[in-house]
Design a protein around this motif. Sequence first.
Motif, PDB file in Angstrom:
ATOM      1  N   ARG A  17      79.229  12.476  -6.535  1.00  0.00           N
ATOM      2  CA  ARG A  17      79.943  11.305  -5.989  1.00  0.00           C
ATOM      3  C   ARG A  17      80.132  11.437  -4.490  1.00  0.00           C
ATOM      4  O   ARG A  17      79.916  10.475  -3.742  1.00  0.00           O
ATOM      5  CB  ARG A  17      81.309  11.159  -6.678  1.00  0.00           C
ATOM      6  CG  ARG A  17      82.087   9.909  -6.250  1.00  0.00           C
ATOM      7  CD  ARG A  17      83.267   9.682  -7.168  1.00  0.00           C
ATOM      8  NE  ARG A  17      84.270  10.727  -7.048  1.00  0.00           N
ATOM      9  CZ  ARG A  17      85.295  10.673  -6.189  1.00  0.00           C
ATOM     10  NH1 ARG A  17      85.423   9.632  -5.377  1.00  0.00           N
ATOM     11  NH2 ARG A  17      86.183  11.643  -6.134  1.00  0.00           N
ATOM     12  N   GLY A  27      76.896  10.790  -2.588  1.00  0.00           N
ATOM     13  CA  GLY A  27      76.573   9.367  -2.577  1.00  0.00           C
ATOM     14  C   GLY A  27      77.351   8.624  -1.507  1.00  0.00           C
ATOM     15  O   GLY A  27      76.798   7.802  -0.766  1.00  0.00           O
ATOM     16  N   ILE A  28      78.656   8.918  -1.420  1.00  0.00           N
ATOM     17  CA  ILE A  28      79.491   8.282  -0.398  1.00  0.00           C
ATOM     18  C   ILE A  28      79.038   8.712   0.998  1.00  0.00           C
ATOM     19  O   ILE A  28      78.959   7.894   1.918  1.00  0.00           O
ATOM     20  CB  ILE A  28      80.974   8.645  -0.621  1.00  0.00           C
ATOM     21  CG1 ILE A  28      81.467   8.085  -1.954  1.00  0.00           C
ATOM     22  CG2 ILE A  28      81.840   8.112   0.524  1.00  0.00           C
ATOM     23  CD1 ILE A  28      82.861   8.556  -2.337  1.00  0.00           C
ATOM     24  N   ALA A  54      75.842   6.986   1.952  1.00  0.00           N
ATOM     25  CA  ALA A  54      76.120   5.564   2.178  1.00  0.00           C
ATOM     26  C   ALA A  54      76.753   5.351   3.552  1.00  0.00           C
ATOM     27  O   ALA A  54      76.376   4.433   4.300  1.00  0.00           O
ATOM     28  CB  ALA A  54      77.042   5.034   1.078  1.00  0.00           C
ATOM     29  N   ILE A  76      72.628   1.721   1.303  1.00  0.00           N
ATOM     30  CA  ILE A  76      74.048   2.024   1.122  1.00  0.00           C
ATOM     31  C   ILE A  76      74.477   1.739  -0.315  1.00  0.00           C
ATOM     32  O   ILE A  76      75.137   2.554  -0.968  1.00  0.00           O
ATOM     33  CB  ILE A  76      74.899   1.194   2.105  1.00  0.00           C
ATOM     34  CG1 ILE A  76      74.643   1.655   3.544  1.00  0.00           C
ATOM     35  CG2 ILE A  76      76.386   1.295   1.771  1.00  0.00           C
ATOM     36  CD1 ILE A  76      75.251   0.743   4.594  1.00  0.00           C
ATOM     37  N   ILE A  77      74.069   0.575  -0.822  1.00  0.00           N
ATOM     38  CA  ILE A  77      74.463   0.171  -2.181  1.00  0.00           C
ATOM     39  C   ILE A  77      73.920   1.151  -3.213  1.00  0.00           C
ATOM     40  O   ILE A  77      74.642   1.604  -4.116  1.00  0.00           O
ATOM     41  CB  ILE A  77      73.959  -1.258  -2.475  1.00  0.00           C
ATOM     42  CG1 ILE A  77      74.688  -2.269  -1.571  1.00  0.00           C
ATOM     43  CG2 ILE A  77      74.165  -1.608  -3.954  1.00  0.00           C
ATOM     44  CD1 ILE A  77      74.127  -3.672  -1.644  1.00  0.00           C
ATOM     45  N   SER A 136      72.956   4.252  -2.736  1.00  0.00           N
ATOM     46  CA  SER A 136      73.528   5.593  -2.560  1.00  0.00           C
ATOM     47  C   SER A 136      74.841   5.723  -3.316  1.00  0.00           C
ATOM     48  O   SER A 136      75.138   6.768  -3.901  1.00  0.00           O
ATOM     49  CB  SER A 136      73.749   5.884  -1.073  1.00  0.00           C
ATOM     50  OG  SER A 136      72.536   5.928  -0.363  1.00  0.00           O
ATOM     51  N   ILE A 137      75.636   4.660  -3.281  1.00  0.00           N
ATOM     52  CA  ILE A 137      76.904   4.673  -4.006  1.00  0.00           C
ATOM     53  C   ILE A 137      76.674   4.557  -5.511  1.00  0.00           C
ATOM     54  O   ILE A 137      77.366   5.185  -6.320  1.00  0.00           O
ATOM     55  CB  ILE A 137      77.804   3.518  -3.511  1.00  0.00           C
ATOM     56  CG1 ILE A 137      78.172   3.740  -2.034  1.00  0.00           C
ATOM     57  CG2 ILE A 137      79.061   3.410  -4.367  1.00  0.00           C
ATOM     58  CD1 ILE A 137      78.940   2.592  -1.422  1.00  0.00           C
ATOM     59  N   ALA A 138      75.665   3.774  -5.901  1.00  0.00           N
ATOM     60  CA  ALA A 138      75.405   3.534  -7.323  1.00  0.00           C
ATOM     61  C   ALA A 138      74.672   4.690  -7.993  1.00  0.00           C
ATOM     62  O   ALA A 138      74.800   4.891  -9.207  1.00  0.00           O
ATOM     63  CB  ALA A 138      74.591   2.252  -7.496  1.00  0.00           C
ATOM     64  N   TRP A 145      75.921   7.056 -10.751  1.00  0.00           N
ATOM     65  CA  TRP A 145      76.221   6.449 -12.045  1.00  0.00           C
ATOM     66  C   TRP A 145      74.982   6.377 -12.941  1.00  0.00           C
ATOM     67  O   TRP A 145      75.093   6.076 -14.133  1.00  0.00           O
ATOM     68  CB  TRP A 145      76.797   5.046 -11.846  1.00  0.00           C
ATOM     69  CG  TRP A 145      78.093   5.059 -11.101  1.00  0.00           C
ATOM     70  CD1 TRP A 145      78.267   4.858  -9.757  1.00  0.00           C
ATOM     71  CD2 TRP A 145      79.389   5.319 -11.622  1.00  0.00           C
ATOM     72  NE1 TRP A 145      79.587   4.967  -9.417  1.00  0.00           N
ATOM     73  CE2 TRP A 145      80.310   5.247 -10.542  1.00  0.00           C
ATOM     74  CE3 TRP A 145      79.886   5.596 -12.904  1.00  0.00           C
ATOM     75  CZ2 TRP A 145      81.672   5.462 -10.704  1.00  0.00           C
ATOM     76  CZ3 TRP A 145      81.241   5.803 -13.070  1.00  0.00           C
ATOM     77  CH2 TRP A 145      82.117   5.725 -11.979  1.00  0.00           C
TER      78      TRP A 145
END
Length: 381
Positions: free
Chosen positions: A123, A126-127, A130, A255-256, A258-260, A263
Amino acid sequence: MTRSNLFLFSLFFGVASLMALSNAIIPILPSLNGALQIQAFIYSAYFFGAMITTLPGGIISDRIGQFRVVTAGMILTVLSGVFLAMVSDPVLILLIRLAEGVGAGLFVSASLSWINYQKEHARFSGIFMALLNLGLLLGLVGGGWITSIFGDLTAGIIFFTIISVVPVISLLFCFGIRNPDFTDTSALAREDSQQGWHPLFSDVSNMIRRQAPLWFSVIVLLGITGFVQALYPDLSGLPAAEVGTALAVMNLATIISSIAAPWFRIEPVLLIRISAVLMAILVLVFVQYPSSIFIMGFVAGLVMISQIRYLAMAERKQGVAMGLYTTASYAGMTFLPSIGGYIAGFFSVSVAASLIALLAGICVITIGSCKCRGFDGSNEA
């Protein structure tokens, strides 16, 4: 606030402000009093500085701790921004950009090293990635916008330099917080620090050999994004302002994803393989439909996070691993666009895209030889 939380805030805020500052000079490059070649060198000097220091930064962070290296990189970045706002000689600007890249290389490799030692590394990474791309976007768009408002070429640089002071202050506050749960280097790294440098060089060479398919995938799959960005202005036929917006949207897609990405419950090597297939297809589609860069931006985010997740599970020494990772990524962004552009000019864009798609296809095959075996010792050959 605990020291770990404050340090994490410094990393997240720092990577966004650092990347924004690095891109703030791009909108004003044509206005500098230098030849076109000097402008190109000024742009590239940053990436060269980052490329040559990411591996040393990761290695050093494993020996003395990520905290010190992160702080040094952020301070060097702020000082570079101050000097960039004060000088006008193109040669001096080039040298300062080189120093700025050095600061970025130290900061990014040490930051990713610390993140990959944490339990929530998927996590956090990813942040982090992003925010890295968000910073690039803000520097590209915001730098030109701020300059136009204030009518000063250095306004964007000054603004993002001031913003970059915030993570420096928070890092300095970390010095005064004692937290027994905060560890800025692993127990393994502390044991290694008592040994000489020879075992360390052996670790680096072994990791390069052991993870060769992974490094190849980093160079090729991330280098593809640089290739399409370099050719997009010509192939799209859009005005300069719209080109900037389109490339910003591509960063937004990264960015999108990287955050996703954390999951996605897909094993990292499999996700890299799927992404490589998509990249091979998309780079061919790009020749006829340049707008495919938006999808490519999304896939790039999946590629980065899956590669970082793989290294977090497969390697013990995250300083070395993240140093090699960031070096390979900068190498891909440096060399693949250049080689691809040369082939496109000598033959055609279709030929260049086909050859690069072939490299992505090789990644699909070779990445299967990487096995995430965790810290069972079998990967330390």
